[in-house]
Motif scaffolding. Structure first.
Motif, PDB file in Angstrom:
ATOM      1  N   ALA A   1       7.362  53.205  99.176  1.00  0.00           N
ATOM      2  CA  ALA A   1       6.776  51.919  99.973  1.00  0.00           C
ATOM      3  C   ALA A   1       5.662  51.512  99.407  1.00  0.00           C
ATOM      4  CB  ALA A   1       6.584  52.565 101.271  1.00  0.00           C
ATOM      5  N   GLN A   2       5.391  50.086  99.350  1.00  0.00           N
ATOM      6  CA  GLN A   2       4.330  49.438  98.794  1.00  0.00           C
ATOM      7  C   GLN A   2       4.103  48.513  99.638  1.00  0.00           C
ATOM      8  OE1 GLN A   2       5.877  47.602  94.910  1.00  0.00           O
ATOM      9  NE2 GLN A   2       5.444  45.461  96.279  1.00  0.00           N
ATOM     10  N   LYS A   3       2.653  48.172  99.502  1.00  0.00           N
ATOM     11  CA  LYS A   3       1.630  47.133 100.141  1.00  0.00           C
ATOM     12  C   LYS A   3       0.909  46.430  99.233  1.00  0.00           C
ATOM     13  CE  LYS A   3      -0.707  46.482 104.564  1.00  0.00           C
ATOM     14  NZ  LYS A   3      -1.088  47.130 105.807  1.00  0.00           N
TER      15      LYS A   3
ATOM     16  N   ILE B   1       3.016  54.437  98.083  1.00  0.00           N
ATOM     17  CA  ILE B   1       3.097  55.688  98.569  1.00  0.00           C
ATOM     18  C   ILE B   1       4.594  56.091  98.118  1.00  0.00           C
ATOM     19  CG2 ILE B   1       2.780  57.394 100.257  1.00  0.00           C
ATOM     20  CD1 ILE B   1       1.575  54.808 102.020  1.00  0.00           C
ATOM     21  N   PRO B   2       4.794  56.572  96.747  1.00  0.00           N
ATOM     22  CA  PRO B   2       6.020  57.344  96.504  1.00  0.00           C
ATOM     23  C   PRO B   2       6.164  58.804  97.127  1.00  0.00           C
ATOM     24  CG  PRO B   2       4.818  56.466  94.442  1.00  0.00           C
ATOM     25  CD  PRO B   2       3.863  56.716  95.705  1.00  0.00           C
ATOM     26  N   PHE B   3       7.397  59.088  97.582  1.00  0.00           N
ATOM     27  CA  PHE B   3       7.557  60.373  98.359  1.00  0.00           C
ATOM     28  C   PHE B   3       8.829  60.927  97.335  1.00  0.00           C
ATOM     29  CE2 PHE B   3      10.660  62.899 100.843  1.00  0.00           C
ATOM     30  CZ  PHE B   3       9.810  63.860 101.354  1.00  0.00           C
TER      31      PHE B   3
ATOM     32  N   PRO C   1      10.466  42.694 103.837  1.00  0.00           N
ATOM     33  CA  PRO C   1       9.503  43.556 104.404  1.00  0.00           C
ATOM     34  C   PRO C   1      10.243  44.894 104.948  1.00  0.00           C
ATOM     35  CG  PRO C   1       9.362  41.464 105.338  1.00  0.00           C
ATOM     36  CD  PRO C   1      10.435  41.304 104.244  1.00  0.00           C
ATOM     37  N   GLU C   2       9.585  45.855 105.365  1.00  0.00           N
ATOM     38  CA  GLU C   2      10.069  47.334 105.889  1.00  0.00           C
ATOM     39  C   GLU C   2      11.496  47.845 104.939  1.00  0.00           C
ATOM     40  OE1 GLU C   2      10.577  47.124 110.147  1.00  0.00           O
ATOM     41  OE2 GLU C   2       8.539  46.111 110.414  1.00  0.00           O
ATOM     42  N   THR C   3      11.204  47.670 103.878  1.00  0.00           N
ATOM     43  CA  THR C   3      12.263  48.107 103.015  1.00  0.00           C
ATOM     44  C   THR C   3      11.659  49.207 101.794  1.00  0.00           C
ATOM     45  OG1 THR C   3      12.079  46.479 101.370  1.00  0.00           O
ATOM     46  CG2 THR C   3      13.893  46.391 102.867  1.00  0.00           C
ATOM     47  N   PHE C   4      12.387  49.911 101.359  1.00  0.00           N
ATOM     48  CA  PHE C   4      11.851  51.045 100.495  1.00  0.00           C
ATOM     49  C   PHE C   4      12.792  51.038  99.048  1.00  0.00           C
ATOM     50  CE2 PHE C   4      11.061  53.486 104.542  1.00  0.00           C
ATOM     51  CZ  PHE C   4       9.835  53.921 104.311  1.00  0.00           C
ATOM     52  N   VAL C   5      11.928  51.313  98.051  1.00  0.00           N
ATOM     53  CA  VAL C   5      12.706  51.466  96.796  1.00  0.00           C
ATOM     54  C   VAL C   5      13.175  52.861  96.461  1.00  0.00           C
ATOM     55  CG1 VAL C   5      12.436  51.198  94.094  1.00  0.00           C
ATOM     56  CG2 VAL C   5      11.622  49.275  95.700  1.00  0.00           C
ATOM     57  N   VAL C   6      14.236  53.276  96.064  1.00  0.00           N
ATOM     58  CA  VAL C   6      14.816  54.335  95.967  1.00  0.00           C
ATOM     59  C   VAL C   6      15.230  54.650  94.483  1.00  0.00           C
ATOM     60  CG1 VAL C   6      16.511  56.232  96.527  1.00  0.00           C
ATOM     61  CG2 VAL C   6      15.366  55.075  98.268  1.00  0.00           C
ATOM     62  N   ASN C   7      14.556  55.758  93.865  1.00  0.00           N
ATOM     63  CA  ASN C   7      15.336  55.937  92.316  1.00  0.00           C
ATOM     64  C   ASN C   7      15.546  57.460  92.100  1.00  0.00           C
ATOM     65  OD1 ASN C   7      12.131  55.869  92.222  1.00  0.00           O
ATOM     66  ND2 ASN C   7      12.879  57.173  90.175  1.00  0.00           N
TER      67      ASN C   7
END
Length: 388
Positions: A252-254, A314-316, A277-283
Motif C-alpha cells: 500500500a502506498q500514500k 507499507i510492504p507486507f 484509490p484503495e488498491t494494492f500492488v502485489v508482486n
C-alpha cells in the motif's frame, strides 16, 4: 528482445545479451518465453475470491488472470480485495507518527540491535544494489510475525530460532505504532492466505497446497518513507534494483498516485503501475520463482521518488514457514525450461543470505550469522524430514 548482442544500462541494472545482472548476484534471463513481456502492470479484480456467491466461471477466470500476471509480469494491482481501508489509513497514521519522531528516539530501536534485521534504518543505511555511492534514500521500520497474535498461528510450536523479535518504540512516544501495524498485519495475513489458495490452483495444485507449509508464516511489514529525490539524474534512488525475498509482497502506498515504483520488463524498460484509490500492488518473490522454476516471475524493481511529495509505503512480505524446504515442482522443469535451482532451500537460509548482502552496515555483514538451520530442523509440509 532479439537474439543479437545488446547492451542496455538501465539505471542500476545492466542487461547484457538478454541477461539482467545485478551486483547482489541476481541474474535474470530476459529473452525468450513470455516472462517480462509487458508494457503495463495488469489490474485484477478479486471479487470472485472474496464473494461466497461467485460462480465457478468467475472463479476460473480469476485463476486464469492470476496465472497470466504471474507468468508474464510478476506484478499486478488488486482491487475489491476485502480489506477495510480504514485499517490501512490507521497503519499510515502509525508510521507517520514513527517517522516524525526525533532521530534519537528512532535510533533507540535501530536495526543494528536486532540479529534478524528488525527495527529502524536511517537514510543510506542500506545499499541494495551496491552501485550507488551513498546508498538508498529512504527511512524504514521493520517488524515481524508474532505467532501469539495470529488467530491461525501455533504459538509455542514455532521454533525459537525462527522468531524475529520486534523492537517497538516506547508507546509514550508513539502510541499508534504497534496497534496500527498489528491490525494491518492481521488483515494482510487473511488476504494472503486467500490469495495463495488461488495461486495454488494457478500452479496446478489443490487450493490447500500452501496450508501446511504456512502455519507460522513470514508476515513481515517494512514501513517506509521516501523523501523527494533532489538528484533526478539517476545517480540516486530511493531503493536500488532488486527482487523480493519471500513468496509474495503486497504494497500500500500514500499518496496513491505517486509513480515511484518501477518494474523492469524484458526490453530493459522501467514500467510504473497506475493505482486507483484503495488498491494494492502485489508482486512475487524469489521463493515463488524457486518453487515454479522461474515460470512465475520474481521481477526486478526499484523505487525512484521523483515526485515533489514524500511517499509512504507499507510492504507486507508473506512467505512460508522459515523452516519449510522449498524445492522446484517437477511439472515446471521441461526441455525448454531446464532446472534452474540444483537444491532446495529454506526461507531461513535465503533470507539471511539476502539480508547480509543488502545490509552492508549491519553487524551480521562483518560477523556472519548462521545462514542455514541446524541439522534436524528442516520440514516439508510442516513435518521434519530426517537427514535434512
Amino acid at each position: 528482445m532479439s537474439e543479437t548482442t545488446t547492451e542496455t544500462m538501465v539505471g542500476t541494472a545492466g542487461v547484457i545479451n538478454g541477461t539482467l545482472q545485478l551486483s547482489q548476484g541476481i541474474t535474470r534471463k530476459l529473452s525468450g518465453g513470455v516472462g517480462g513481456q509487458f508494457k503495463e502492470i495488469p489490474v485484477i479484480d478479486l471479487t470472485a475470491m472474496i464473494n461466497p456467491s461467485a460462480t465457478e466461471e468467475e472463479k476460473s477466470k480469476l485463476v486464469t488472470d492470476i496465472y497470466d500476471a504471474c507468468s508474464r509480469v510478476g506484478f499486478f494491482v488488486i482491487k475489491n480485495h476485502g480489506i477495510e481501508w480504514k485499517i490501512v489509513d490507521a497503519a499510515f497514521d502509525s508510521i507517520k507518527e514513527f517517522f516524525d519522531l526525533p532521530m534519537e528516539k528512532k535510533m533507540e530501536v535501530h536495526q543494528s540491535k536486532s540479529v534478524s534485521y528488525q527495527g529502524y534504518e536511517e537514510p543510506y543505511y542500506t545499499n541494495v544494489d551496491r552501485l550507488k555511492r551513498g546508498g538508498d534514500l529512504k527511512e524504514s521500520f521493520t517488524t515481524g510475525y508474532d505467532p501469539f497474535t495470529d488467530p491461525l498461528g501455533v504459538g509455542d510450536a514455532m521454533p525459537e530460532i525462527l522468531r524475529r523479535h520486534n523492537l517497538w518504540p516506547n508507546p509514550k512516544d508513539a502510541p499508534k505504532v504497534k496497534p496500527g501495524l498489528e491490525q494491518y498485519r492481521a488483515a494482510c495475513l487473511k488476504l494472503m492466505r486467500q490469495l495463495t489458495s488461488v495461486i495454488a490452483l494457478a500452479i496446478g495444485k489443490n487450493e490447500d497446497f500452501f496450508a501446511k507449509k504456512a502455519t507460522y508464516p513470514i508476515a513481515g511489514i517494512r514501513s517506509l518513507y521516501y523523501p523527494p529525490q533532489e538528484n533526478q539524474g539517476g545517480e540516486e534512488v530511493g531503493l536500488g534494483a532488486h527482487t523480493d525475498v519471500q513468496l509474495i509482497t503486497m504494497i500500500a502506498q500514500k499518496p496513491y498516485d505517486i509513480q515511484a515504483l518501477e518494474v523492469l520488463n524484458a526490453a530493459g524498460e522501467w514500467i510504473s503501475p497506475t493505482l486507483e484509490p484503495e488498491t494494492f500492488v502485489v508482486n512475487l518473490g524469489d521463493m515463488m520463482g524457486r518453487l515454479t522454476n522461474d515460470k512465475f516471475q520474481s521481477t526486478v524493481h526499484r523505487v525512484c521518488n521523483k515526485d515533489a511529495r514524500g511517499r509512504y509505503s507499507i510492504p507486507f512480505f508473506y512467505g512460508l514457514n522459515n523452516d519449510e524446504l522449498t524445492e522446484t515442482l517437477p511439472q515446471f522443469v521441461t526441455p525448454e525450461n531446464p532446472l534452474q535451482y540444483e537444491r532446495g532451500m529454506t526461507g531461513y537460509e535465503h533470507y539471511n543470505m539476502r539480508m547480509q548482502r543488502a545490509h552492508h552496515k549491519h553487524p551480521s555483514a562483518v560477523n556472519k550469522v548462521l545462514l542455514g538451520l541446524p541439522p534436524g530442523m528442516t520440514k516439508i509440509d510442516g513435518v521434519i524430514v530426517e537427514g535434512l
